[in-house]
Design an enzyme around this catalytic site. Structure first.
Site, PDB file in Angstrom:
ATOM      1  N   GLY A   1      56.856 -24.985  27.084  1.00 34.33           N
ATOM      2  CA  GLY A   1      57.694 -26.153  26.798  1.00 34.33           C
ATOM      3  C   GLY A   1      57.145 -27.345  27.553  1.00 34.33           C
TER       4      GLY A   1
ATOM      5  N   CYS B   1      53.718 -19.660  30.130  1.00 29.96           N
ATOM      6  CA  CYS B   1      53.590 -21.039  30.619  1.00 29.96           C
ATOM      7  C   CYS B   1      54.926 -21.531  31.210  1.00 29.96           C
ATOM      8  CB  CYS B   1      53.080 -21.925  29.494  1.00 29.96           C
ATOM      9  SG  CYS B   1      52.260 -23.382  30.110  1.00 29.96           S
ATOM     10  N   TYR B   2      55.598 -22.463  30.566  1.00 26.65           N
ATOM     11  CA  TYR B   2      56.907 -22.906  31.091  1.00 26.65           C
ATOM     12  C   TYR B   2      57.828 -21.709  31.291  1.00 26.65           C
ATOM     13  CZ  TYR B   2      61.430 -25.233  31.452  1.00 26.65           C
ATOM     14  OH  TYR B   2      62.663 -25.650  31.869  1.00 26.65           O
TER      15      TYR B   2
ATOM     16  N   HIS C   1      48.239 -19.288  27.352  1.00 26.13           N
ATOM     17  CA  HIS C   1      48.878 -19.052  26.055  1.00 26.13           C
ATOM     18  C   HIS C   1      48.201 -17.888  25.324  1.00 26.13           C
ATOM     19  CE1 HIS C   1      51.608 -22.483  25.943  1.00 26.13           C
ATOM     20  NE2 HIS C   1      50.712 -23.064  26.721  1.00 26.13           N
TER      21      HIS C   1
ATOM     22  N   GLU D   1      49.069 -16.568  22.656  1.00 28.28           N
ATOM     23  CA  GLU D   1      49.240 -16.660  21.201  1.00 28.28           C
ATOM     24  C   GLU D   1      48.145 -17.451  20.502  1.00 28.28           C
ATOM     25  OE1 GLU D   1      50.968 -18.088  23.533  1.00 28.28           O
ATOM     26  OE2 GLU D   1      51.697 -20.075  22.998  1.00 28.28           O
TER      27      GLU D   1
ATOM     28  N   SER E   1      60.021 -23.569  -9.646  1.00 31.38           N
ATOM     29  CA  SER E   1      59.001 -24.602  -9.846  1.00 31.38           C
ATOM     30  C   SER E   1      57.668 -23.977 -10.241  1.00 31.38           C
ATOM     31  CB  SER E   1      58.819 -25.405  -8.560  1.00 31.38           C
ATOM     32  OG  SER E   1      58.181 -24.608  -7.581  1.00 31.38           O
ATOM     33  N   GLY E   2      57.528 -22.676  -9.972  1.00 34.28           N
ATOM     34  CA  GLY E   2      56.230 -22.037 -10.207  1.00 34.28           C
ATOM     35  C   GLY E   2      55.386 -21.997  -8.945  1.00 34.28           C
ATOM     36  N   GLY E   3      55.872 -22.655  -7.884  1.00 31.18           N
ATOM     37  CA  GLY E   3      55.189 -22.566  -6.596  1.00 31.18           C
ATOM     38  C   GLY E   3      55.468 -21.206  -5.958  1.00 31.18           C
ATOM     39  N   VAL E   4      54.790 -20.939  -4.846  1.00 34.69           N
ATOM     40  CA  VAL E   4      54.886 -19.615  -4.232  1.00 34.69           C
ATOM     41  C   VAL E   4      56.318 -19.295  -3.785  1.00 34.69           C
ATOM     42  CG1 VAL E   4      54.042 -18.153  -2.354  1.00 34.69           C
ATOM     43  CG2 VAL E   4      52.505 -19.781  -3.445  1.00 34.69           C
ATOM     44  N   ASP E   5      56.947 -20.239  -3.084  1.00 37.95           N
ATOM     45  CA  ASP E   5      58.245 -19.928  -2.483  1.00 37.95           C
ATOM     46  C   ASP E   5      59.318 -19.656  -3.541  1.00 37.95           C
ATOM     47  OD1 ASP E   5      56.850 -20.466  -0.222  1.00 37.95           O
ATOM     48  OD2 ASP E   5      57.799 -22.395   0.184  1.00 37.95           O
ATOM     49  N   SER E   6      59.441 -20.553  -4.515  1.00 40.06           N
ATOM     50  CA  SER E   6      60.510 -20.328  -5.494  1.00 40.06           C
ATOM     51  C   SER E   6      60.194 -19.108  -6.357  1.00 40.06           C
ATOM     52  CB  SER E   6      60.777 -21.576  -6.337  1.00 40.06           C
ATOM     53  OG  SER E   6      59.707 -21.870  -7.193  1.00 40.06           O
ATOM     54  N   SER E   7      58.922 -18.836  -6.602  1.00 42.11           N
ATOM     55  CA  SER E   7      58.573 -17.663  -7.413  1.00 42.11           C
ATOM     56  C   SER E   7      58.921 -16.364  -6.696  1.00 42.11           C
ATOM     57  CB  SER E   7      57.076 -17.654  -7.744  1.00 42.11           C
ATOM     58  OG  SER E   7      56.750 -18.787  -8.502  1.00 42.11           O
TER      59      SER E   7
ATOM     60  N   LYS F   1      55.041 -18.296   5.686  1.00 39.95           N
ATOM     61  CA  LYS F   1      54.358 -18.421   4.395  1.00 39.95           C
ATOM     62  C   LYS F   1      53.509 -17.188   4.056  1.00 39.95           C
ATOM     63  CE  LYS F   1      53.479 -21.325   0.983  1.00 39.95           C
ATOM     64  NZ  LYS F   1      54.464 -22.214   0.352  1.00 39.95           N
TER      65      LYS F   1
END
Ligand code: XMP
Length: 513
Positions: free
Chosen positions: A55, A82-83, A172, A174, A226-232, A369
């Site tokens: 942070g 870290c923090y 870090h 990560e 919409s045909g995009g990844v998320d809505s599909s 994603k």
């Protein structure tokens, strides 16, 4: 079945989402929660381990974020980064001060020496590079802790209280720059927290389907596809869960890429859902006639989209749930993170006002994603849909510069298809994050056969980026550019010149409009 879960307490660090992704990559479910989480909420979450993020604050500042010290009494292992490390040290009787001189402040790649008897570093090399970013110094380490790593400048790069399963690292783990960071997180999860690793997409799919069934019962669900990844993927998951109770409204505004509308429709054919494709090309094109200004185009398309969707929704009457493809990065806000935002989907802004429904369901709101793509594969969606590059809501209307006409769209569709096809043939997809053609409104002289032509210039755009906020232009091999250019001028009528856009963002943007 309940998944084992790790709690990540968010202190506002810039890599917090990355920590969550890394944990899930090790097949352990986790959630990021703001540091204001109460002890009761932590108990209810029932974590197998807790991670404190980095942070921007200093722990000795009056306004610095803290956590209920009862967290150290829960008998749950904790990793402070870290923090988070400094916070733990301070809370358990250590002392943190500003670094006295530059040598104790560490930024960037740092050669680090590890005690490999410490469970966090078990099985890893005794020396490797870590990524530091701290200006504070642990002047006193709490009594129950031992030193587990040091650098040339800093004696306490990592501290450990093995008995309680408490670990703190100043670096870090990560980020990729920390050579064995992933392995350290894995050690924390599997050696310290004794994780089993039950977070797999197949399990997730099954439990998500079961909980959607329970929640929705025999209710009706409406989703704007919409045909995009998320809505599909959201649509496929709901289709799997509630089948014919789901209605997907897919507004084909005529601004999609070649064959895209048919592909989306075909992808959903296996499910017995109510799939409504609205072919609204004429409606959109007549509204766009004579409009050249980009923001005006966007506005017209957004408004028209809502009207079309609203008209379809009205035909259905009352629905119980409106589904949205909101994903985890849309939900999480760093630091205080209290506001879970409802995504104002590019084309669907203000939608809930127009549709009569009881509640919103967001079946992907816990997924990143790449997990959404994985889930899509698990559900059997075709690869071309699941690995699709981002595509703007206003579609090709903002890639035809100036006024949009059906002819120009058809020209662009053909050229864009050739570009994507040649990229696929050359196996270059992995090197570019978004790539497309733009039909400029400039015409120039050319020569074809014995004749002079006066046709459009087509631009190719490809960018390499991780966040789409900044982007570099992709170094596409000349041979591929050559193949694309030759094929386009030979086979797409109306185009006699192809150029490649070699500007990064900033100062340019990814799209041309
Ligand atoms: P720019 O051009 O701003 O694009 O560098 C960044 C990313 O956003 C996408 N983009 C849009 N997406 N509606 C959308 O849904 C829009 O109006 C829009 N404009 C740009 C663009 O494709 C890129 O991925």
């Amino acid at each position: 079945m309940k998944h084992e879960a790790v709690l990540i307490v968010d202190f506002g660090g810039q890599y917090d989402q990355l920590i969550a992704r890394r944990v899930r990559e090790h097949q352990v479910y986790c959630e990021l929660r703001p540091y204001t989480i109460t002890l009761d909420e932590i108990r209810a979450f029932d974590p197998i381990g807790i991670i404190f993020t980095g942070g921007p604050s200093s722990v000795y500042d009056d306004a610095a974020p803290h956590i209920d010290p009862g967290v150290f009494e829960l008998g749950v292992p904790i990793l402070g980064i870290c923090y988070g490390c400094q916070l733990m040290a301070q809370a358990l009787g250590g002392a943190v001060t500003p670094a006295q001189d530059d040598s104790a402040r560490e930024y960037g790649k740092t050669y680090t020496y590890f005690d490999t008897n410490c469970r966090l570093f078990k099985g890893l090399p005794a020396e490797s590079v870590t990524w530091m970013s701290h200006g504070d110094y642990m002047a006193k380490v709490p009594d129950s802790f031992t030193l587990a790593a040091h650098s040339d400048n800093c004696p306490n790069v990592a501290i450990a209280d093995e008995a309680r399963g408490f670990y703190g690292v100043q670096f870090h783990p990560e980020v990729n720059h920390t050579e064995f960071g992933r392995d350290m997180l894995k050690n924390f999860l599997y050696e310290v927290c004794r994780a089993r690793g039950d977070w797999t997409m197949e399990d997730y799919k099954n439990s998500a389907v079961a909980s959607l069934r329970e929640k929705i019962g025999d209710g009706k669900v409406l989703l704007a596809l919409s045909g995009g990844v998320d809505s599909s993927v959201a649509a496929a998951l709901l289709a799997e869960a509630v089948g014919s109770q789901l209605t997907c409204v897919f507004v084909d505004h005529g601004l999609l890429r070649k064959d895209e509308g048919d592909q989306v429709e075909a992808a959903f054919a296996p499910w017995a859902i109510n799939f409504i494709r609205v072919n609204a090309e004429e409606r959109f094109l007549s509204k766009l006639a004579g409009v050249a200004e980009p923001e005006r185009k966007r506005k017209i398309i957004g408004e028209e989209f809502i009207r079309v969707f609203e008209a379809e929704a009205k035909k259905l009457g009352k629905v119980d749930y409106l589904a949205q493809g909101t994903i985890y990065p849309d939900v999480v806000e760093s630091g205080t993170g209290d506001a879970a935002v409802i995504k104002s989907h590019h084309n669907v802004g203000g939608l809930p006002d127009y549709v009569d429904f009881k509640e919103i369901v967001e079946p992907l709101r816990l997924l990143f994603k790449d997990e959404v793509r994985q889930l899509g594969r698990e559900l059997g969606l075709p690869e071309y849909l699941v690995s699709r590059q981002p595509f703007p809501g206003p579609g090709l209307a903002i890639r035809v510069i100036g006024e949009v006409t059906k002819d120009k769209l058809d020209t662009l569709r053909e050229a864009d298809f050739i570009f994507r096809d040649e990229v696929a043939k050359a196996h270059l997809e992995g090197t570019m994050d978004q790539y497309f053609a733009v039909l400029t409104n400039m015409r120039s002289v050319g020569v074809m056969g014995d004749g002079r032509t006066y046709d459009y210039t087509l631009a190719l755009r490809s960018v390499t980026t991780s966040d789409f906020m900044t982007a570099d232009w992709t170094r596409i091999p000349y041979e591929t550019l050559d193949a694309v250019s030759t094929r386009i001028v030979n086979s797409v009528p109306g185009v006699n010149r192809v150029v490649y856009d070699i500007t990064s963002k900033p100062p340019s943007t990814i799209e041309w409009e």
